[in-house]
Design a protein around this motif. Structure first.
Motif, PDB file in Angstrom:
ATOM      1  N   ALA A 125       0.838  -1.204   0.000  1.00 35.43           N
ATOM      2  CA  ALA A 125       0.000   0.000   0.000  1.00 35.43           C
ATOM      3  C   ALA A 125       0.873   1.254   0.000  1.00 35.43           C
ATOM      4  CB  ALA A 125      -0.921   0.013   1.209  1.00 35.43           C
ATOM      5  N   PHE A 126       0.319   2.309  -0.610  1.00 34.69           N
ATOM      6  CA  PHE A 126       0.930   3.631  -0.619  1.00 34.69           C
ATOM      7  C   PHE A 126      -0.131   4.596  -0.120  1.00 34.69           C
ATOM      8  CE2 PHE A 126       2.563   1.186  -4.173  1.00 34.69           C
ATOM      9  CZ  PHE A 126       3.928   1.250  -3.959  1.00 34.69           C
ATOM     10  N   PHE A 141      -3.942   3.668  -1.197  1.00 35.72           N
ATOM     11  CA  PHE A 141      -4.200   2.758  -2.316  1.00 35.72           C
ATOM     12  C   PHE A 141      -3.471   1.456  -2.016  1.00 35.72           C
ATOM     13  CE2 PHE A 141      -3.103   0.913  -6.465  1.00 35.72           C
ATOM     14  CZ  PHE A 141      -4.386   0.693  -6.924  1.00 35.72           C
ATOM     15  N   LYS A 142      -4.240   0.374  -1.922  1.00 38.23           N
ATOM     16  CA  LYS A 142      -3.675  -0.928  -1.549  1.00 38.23           C
ATOM     17  C   LYS A 142      -3.909  -1.947  -2.651  1.00 38.23           C
ATOM     18  CE  LYS A 142      -4.520  -2.408   2.610  1.00 38.23           C
ATOM     19  NZ  LYS A 142      -5.220  -3.009   3.758  1.00 38.23           N
ATOM     20  N   MET A 143      -2.878  -2.773  -2.878  1.00 40.93           N
ATOM     21  CA  MET A 143      -2.973  -3.904  -3.805  1.00 40.93           C
ATOM     22  C   MET A 143      -2.793  -5.170  -2.989  1.00 40.93           C
ATOM     23  SD  MET A 143      -0.541  -2.187  -6.685  1.00 40.93           S
ATOM     24  CE  MET A 143       0.577  -1.601  -5.423  1.00 40.93           C
ATOM     25  N   SER A 144      -3.683  -6.114  -3.188  1.00 38.72           N
ATOM     26  CA  SER A 144      -3.665  -7.358  -2.431  1.00 38.72           C
ATOM     27  C   SER A 144      -3.728  -8.528  -3.406  1.00 38.72           C
ATOM     28  CB  SER A 144      -4.869  -7.376  -1.484  1.00 38.72           C
ATOM     29  OG  SER A 144      -4.879  -8.529  -0.718  1.00 38.72           O
ATOM     30  N   TYR A 145      -2.800  -9.476  -3.261  1.00 34.62           N
ATOM     31  CA  TYR A 145      -2.707 -10.616  -4.176  1.00 34.62           C
ATOM     32  C   TYR A 145      -2.789 -11.915  -3.374  1.00 34.62           C
ATOM     33  CZ  TYR A 145      -1.128  -7.121  -7.462  1.00 34.62           C
ATOM     34  OH  TYR A 145      -1.069  -6.010  -8.263  1.00 34.62           O
ATOM     35  N   GLY A 146      -3.765 -12.758  -3.708  1.00 32.42           N
ATOM     36  CA  GLY A 146      -3.982 -14.009  -2.996  1.00 32.42           C
ATOM     37  C   GLY A 146      -3.026 -15.107  -3.437  1.00 32.42           C
ATOM     38  N   LEU A 172      -9.089   1.431  -2.525  1.00 30.21           N
ATOM     39  CA  LEU A 172      -8.864   2.830  -2.226  1.00 30.21           C
ATOM     40  C   LEU A 172      -9.565   3.118  -0.905  1.00 30.21           C
ATOM     41  CD1 LEU A 172      -7.817   5.626  -3.076  1.00 30.21           C
ATOM     42  CD2 LEU A 172     -10.028   5.993  -4.160  1.00 30.21           C
ATOM     43  N   SER A 173      -8.785   3.540   0.099  1.00 29.32           N
ATOM     44  CA  SER A 173      -9.322   3.748   1.455  1.00 29.32           C
ATOM     45  C   SER A 173      -9.200   5.202   1.865  1.00 29.32           C
ATOM     46  CB  SER A 173      -8.554   2.908   2.481  1.00 29.32           C
ATOM     47  OG  SER A 173      -8.668   1.554   2.210  1.00 29.32           O
ATOM     48  N   LEU A 174     -10.209   5.661   2.548  1.00 31.91           N
ATOM     49  CA  LEU A 174     -10.192   6.953   3.222  1.00 31.91           C
ATOM     50  C   LEU A 174     -10.204   6.643   4.714  1.00 31.91           C
ATOM     51  CD1 LEU A 174     -12.892   8.783   1.100  1.00 31.91           C
ATOM     52  CD2 LEU A 174     -10.425   8.772   0.750  1.00 31.91           C
ATOM     53  N   THR A 175      -9.189   7.143   5.443  1.00 28.20           N
ATOM     54  CA  THR A 175      -9.075   6.827   6.860  1.00 28.20           C
ATOM     55  C   THR A 175      -9.185   8.075   7.719  1.00 28.20           C
ATOM     56  OG1 THR A 175      -6.655   6.985   6.819  1.00 28.20           O
ATOM     57  CG2 THR A 175      -7.623   4.820   6.383  1.00 28.20           C
ATOM     58  N   PHE A 176      -9.766   7.893   8.877  1.00 30.19           N
ATOM     59  CA  PHE A 176      -9.905   8.959   9.871  1.00 30.19           C
ATOM     60  C   PHE A 176      -9.362   8.436  11.196  1.00 30.19           C
ATOM     61  CE2 PHE A 176     -13.226   9.341   6.722  1.00 30.19           C
ATOM     62  CZ  PHE A 176     -13.176  10.680   6.381  1.00 30.19           C
ATOM     63  N   GLU A 177      -8.290   9.034  11.690  1.00 29.45           N
ATOM     64  CA  GLU A 177      -7.669   8.596  12.937  1.00 29.45           C
ATOM     65  C   GLU A 177      -7.693   9.723  13.948  1.00 29.45           C
ATOM     66  OE1 GLU A 177      -3.938   6.333  12.604  1.00 29.45           O
ATOM     67  OE2 GLU A 177      -4.187   6.528  10.437  1.00 29.45           O
ATOM     68  N   GLY A 178      -8.052   9.384  15.179  1.00 34.90           N
ATOM     69  CA  GLY A 178      -8.124  10.382  16.238  1.00 34.90           C
ATOM     70  C   GLY A 178      -6.809  10.658  16.910  1.00 34.90           C
TER      71      GLY A 178
END
Length: 178
Positions: A125-126, A141-146, A172-178
């Motif tokens: 991921a980047f 943006f994450k790439m996952s390969y099984g 594609l992730s949107l993250t919210f961290e406290g």
């Protein structure tokens, strides 16, 4: 009958999870982000028959519990921005796995393409983090390969043409961290 074309079709999904991090230093952390994902994909078959061609679409729906663990390396924070790279692996559990269902129907439209329950993936991921006043906002943006063959080979017209079926996920992730 003979198979002319077998084409996998991708689809979008939805993912909801939590983030937990163990900070090892300023730049490195171990990150665990369990999540629940809803996804679907389809396989489109086109068979040559005596009276022309016949098409079938087999929808494969999944409800996944995804348990990824990775090492995150982030850049030095410049103003309110930093970039990062994440390398790790994940275990996926498909709650909608249909292995063991009976495919005794003579109607090809009723035959199910069964997918196994467990999968193991490598992930890369980047991302970027934006430090706002009350929380940290991230885009990843994450790439996952099984690694595993997910297809339940049942010796029938829809599974015989497939040597192996592995997962490949772009997220594609949107993250919210406290």
């Amino acid at each position: 009958d003979s198979l002319l074309v077998l084409e996998p079709k991708t689809a979008t999904g939805f993912n909801l999870g939590i983030i937990s991090s163990l900070h090892l230093s300023e730049a490195f952390s171990i990150r665990f982000t369990p999540n629940l994902a809803f996804a679907s994909r389809s396989l489109e078959y086109k068979f040559k028959t005596y009276d022309g061609t016949k098409s079938y679409t087999k929808l494969i729906e999944s409800t996944l519990i995804n348990l990824p663990l990775g090492i995150k390396y982030k850049s030095v924070r410049v103003n309110n921005f930093s970039a990062y790279i994440l390398i790790g692996g994940a275990y996926n559990l498909d709650l909608a796995s249909n292995v063991g269902n009976d495919n005794n129907s003579n109607n090809p439209s009723d035959v199910i393409v069964a997918i196994k329950r467990d999968d193991y993936c490598a992930e890369l991921a980047f991302g970027t983090d934006f430090y706002l006043e009350y929380f940290k906002f991230g885009i990843e943006f994450k790439m996952s390969y099984g690694f595993k063959d997910l297809l339940d080979h049942e010796n029938e017209q829809f599974t015989d043409p497939i040597d192996k079926l592995k997962s490949k996920i772009f997220l594609l992730s949107l993250t919210f961290e406290g």
